[in-house]
Design a protein around this motif. Structure first.
Motif, PDB file in Angstrom:
ATOM      1  N   GLN A  39       0.841  -1.189   0.000  1.00  0.00           N
ATOM      2  CA  GLN A  39       0.000   0.000   0.000  1.00  0.00           C
ATOM      3  C   GLN A  39       0.876   1.239   0.000  1.00  0.00           C
ATOM      4  O   GLN A  39       0.979   1.952   0.991  1.00  0.00           O
ATOM      5  N   PRO A  41       1.996   5.060  -1.262  1.00  0.00           N
ATOM      6  CA  PRO A  41       1.267   6.265  -1.648  1.00  0.00           C
ATOM      7  C   PRO A  41       1.323   6.464  -3.162  1.00  0.00           C
ATOM      8  O   PRO A  41       2.128   5.839  -3.860  1.00  0.00           O
ATOM      9  N   LEU A  42       0.475   7.344  -3.657  1.00  0.00           N
ATOM     10  CA  LEU A  42       0.443   7.614  -5.089  1.00  0.00           C
ATOM     11  C   LEU A  42       1.793   8.108  -5.584  1.00  0.00           C
ATOM     12  O   LEU A  42       2.256   7.720  -6.650  1.00  0.00           O
ATOM     13  N   ILE A  43       2.431   8.938  -4.790  1.00  0.00           N
ATOM     14  CA  ILE A  43       3.746   9.463  -5.139  1.00  0.00           C
ATOM     15  C   ILE A  43       4.745   8.876  -4.151  1.00  0.00           C
ATOM     16  O   ILE A  43       4.627   9.073  -2.949  1.00  0.00           O
ATOM     17  N   ILE A  44       5.723   8.148  -4.662  1.00  0.00           N
ATOM     18  CA  ILE A  44       6.735   7.528  -3.813  1.00  0.00           C
ATOM     19  C   ILE A  44       8.103   7.888  -4.387  1.00  0.00           C
ATOM     20  O   ILE A  44       8.301   7.865  -5.593  1.00  0.00           O
TER      21      ILE A  44
END
Length: 91
Positions: A39, A41-44
């Motif tokens: 899981q 985040p959208l931006i990693i």
């Protein structure tokens, strides 16, 4: 660990280990006991991806070795070393 896998408890235990021992949030999906969903985040960024990979690299040898104690140690860390029972009161 084979018994845990047969009872479909190994994947949730691995997810618990990753969260509590390495602060990595993953989740077993509801329809499969042999998959762990990351899981992220959208931006990693690269350092966060490296952190995730290090946690997985530390966990995989534990699983490969069948080291159940190391896998559940985070569940036992705050438990008292011994439990003392109180004496029974006479009736």
């Amino acid at each position: 660990m084979g018994l845990l896998a047969e009872q479909k408890l190994l994947t949730p235990l691995i997810a618990s280990h990753l969260l509590n021992a390495h602060k990595v949030r993953v989740a077993p999906p509801l329809n499969g006991a042999s998959v762990i969903r990351i899981q992220a985040p959208l931006i990693i960024n690269q350092s966060e991806a490296d952190f995730l990979l290090r946690a997985i690299e530390k966990t995989l040898p534990i699983i490969a070795a069948g080291d159940t104690i190391a896998l559940i140690a985070h569940l036992l860390a705050d438990q008292p070393a011994t439990t003392q029972l109180l004496p029974r009161k006479p009736k």
